[in-house]
Design an enzyme around this catalytic site. Structure first.
Site, PDB file in Angstrom:
ATOM      1  N   ARG A 233       0.835  -1.219   0.000  1.00  0.00           N
ATOM      2  CA  ARG A 233       0.000   0.000   0.000  1.00  0.00           C
ATOM      3  C   ARG A 233       0.864   1.261   0.000  1.00  0.00           C
ATOM      4  O   ARG A 233       0.450   2.294  -0.505  1.00  0.00           O
ATOM      5  CB  ARG A 233      -0.942  -0.030   1.216  1.00  0.00           C
TER       6      ARG A 233
ATOM      7  N   ILE B 264      -7.254   7.836  -0.463  1.00  0.00           N
ATOM      8  CA  ILE B 264      -7.128   6.388  -0.675  1.00  0.00           C
ATOM      9  C   ILE B 264      -8.060   5.768   0.356  1.00  0.00           C
ATOM     10  O   ILE B 264      -8.098   6.216   1.513  1.00  0.00           O
ATOM     11  CB  ILE B 264      -5.655   5.907  -0.520  1.00  0.00           C
ATOM     12  N   SER B 265      -8.853   4.776  -0.031  1.00  0.00           N
ATOM     13  CA  SER B 265      -9.857   4.220   0.873  1.00  0.00           C
ATOM     14  C   SER B 265      -9.223   3.469   2.036  1.00  0.00           C
ATOM     15  O   SER B 265      -8.081   3.001   1.961  1.00  0.00           O
ATOM     16  CB  SER B 265     -10.781   3.262   0.127  1.00  0.00           C
ATOM     17  N   GLN B 266     -10.005   3.351   3.106  1.00  0.00           N
ATOM     18  CA  GLN B 266      -9.567   2.641   4.316  1.00  0.00           C
ATOM     19  C   GLN B 266      -9.475   1.141   4.034  1.00  0.00           C
ATOM     20  O   GLN B 266     -10.428   0.555   3.492  1.00  0.00           O
ATOM     21  CB  GLN B 266     -10.602   2.912   5.413  1.00  0.00           C
ATOM     22  N   PRO B 267      -8.380   0.487   4.405  1.00  0.00           N
ATOM     23  CA  PRO B 267      -8.223  -0.946   4.098  1.00  0.00           C
ATOM     24  C   PRO B 267      -9.404  -1.814   4.545  1.00  0.00           C
ATOM     25  O   PRO B 267      -9.889  -2.637   3.763  1.00  0.00           O
ATOM     26  CB  PRO B 267      -6.941  -1.323   4.849  1.00  0.00           C
TER      27      PRO B 267
END
Ligand code: SAH
Length: 216
Positions: free
Chosen positions: A36, A62-65
Site C-alpha cells: 500500500r 485512498i480508501s480505508q483498508p
C-alpha cells in the site's frame, strides 16, 4: 524499534482477519502481496498501514483498508474475471483486484480526476502490475466500450446505483456500491441472474463515508 513496512502490513492484515473483515484466503493473499505504501506519496509512507483513509491530493483519498475488504468480500472476485472499478483514484484497489483476477483476468479503472489517472498508472507500474488499464472519464456512465463486466465496484458514494452500471453488468455478475446521502452510506449488492435480471440486496455491514460520485 520501529517495525518495518512488511511487519506493519502483516500486522494490519492480521487485525483485519481477527476483526472478521477478511474472510477468504484469496483476499488475505492479495492484501499481503500489494504494497500500500507504493500508492502513497513518498513523505507519507509511514501512514500506509494505519487502518484509515488518507489524502492522495486533488481533494481525494485512498480508501480505508478494512472498508475495501468489506467491499471485496461482497464482490467475490474470482480468477479470470473482467472487473470495473469506478473511481479508481490512486490505483490501490485496482492492484488488489489485479491479484484477485490473476493473469487471465482483466481490470479496468475509470477516474474523473485526470491527474489521478496518471498518478495511478505510475503507481501500478511501480507495483509491477500489468493486467490493469485506467481511463479518464465519468464512471457513473460506466465504460461502455469494454462492457459487460463480471464484477463492478463503485468506490465513491452514490444516492442510487447508476442505471448504466447495472446495464453493463454481465449475466451472473455482481456489483457493490456505497449508497446513501452525503455523510452515511451503506453497502448495496446488485446480483444479476443468468437471464440478466438484476436484484438489489442490502447486506448489513454498517455505515461508511465515501467521497461523492460526481454525476453530470
Ligand atoms: N479506489 C481508490 C479510492 C478512490 S476515492 C483507492 O484505491 O483507494 C473515490 C474516487 O472516485 C476519487 O478519486 C474521485 O475522483 C473518483 N470519482 C468521483 N466521481 C467519479 C466519477 N463520476 N467517475 C469516475 N471517478 C469518480
Amino acid at each position: 524499534m520501529q517495525e518495518s513496512l512488511e511487519e506493519q502490513r502483516a500486522g494490519l492484515v492480521k487485525s483485519m482477519v481477527q476483526r472478521g473483515v477478511i474472510e477468504s484466503t484469496e483476499l488475505f493473499n492479495a492484501f499481503m502481496k500489494v504494497k500500500r505504501e507504493l500508492f502513497f506519496r513518498e513523505e507519507n509512507r509511514q501512514y500506509a498501514y494505519v487502518d484509515s483513509a488518507f489524502p492522495i491530493g486533488y481533494g481525494q483519498t485512498i480508501s480505508q483498508p478494512s472498508t475495501i475488504a468489506v467491499m471485496l468480500e461482497l464482490l467475490q472476485v474470482k480468477k479470470g474475471l473482467k472487473v470495473l472499478e469506478v473511481g479508481s483514484g490512486c490505483g490501490y484497489v485496482l492492484a488488489l483486484l489485479s491479484e484477485l483476477v490473476g493473469k487471465k483476468g482483466r481490470v479496468f479503472g475509470i477516474e474523473i480526476v485526470p491527474e489521478l489517472t496518471s498518478v495511478s498508472l505510475a503507481n501500478l507500474k511501480k507495483a509491477g502490475i500489468e493486467n490493469v488499464s485506467v481511463q479518464y472519464g465519468d464512471g457513473s456512465k460506466g465504460l461502455l466500450e469494454k462492457a459487460p463486466f463480471d464484477r463492478i465496484l463503485v468506490s465513491a458514494a452514490c444516492e442510487e446505483v447508476p442505471q448504466a452500471l447495472i446495464e453493463q453488468l454481465a449475466p451472473k455478475g455482481r456489483l457493490v456500491a456505497p449508497v446513501g446521502p452525503r455523510h452515511t452510506q451503506r453497502m448495496v449488492l446488485v446480483l444479476k441472474n443468468e437471464k440478466g435480471k438484476a436484484e438489489t440486496h442490502y447486506p448489513d455491514r454498517g455505515y461508511f463515508v465515501f467521497v461523492p460520485l460526481r454525476e453530470y
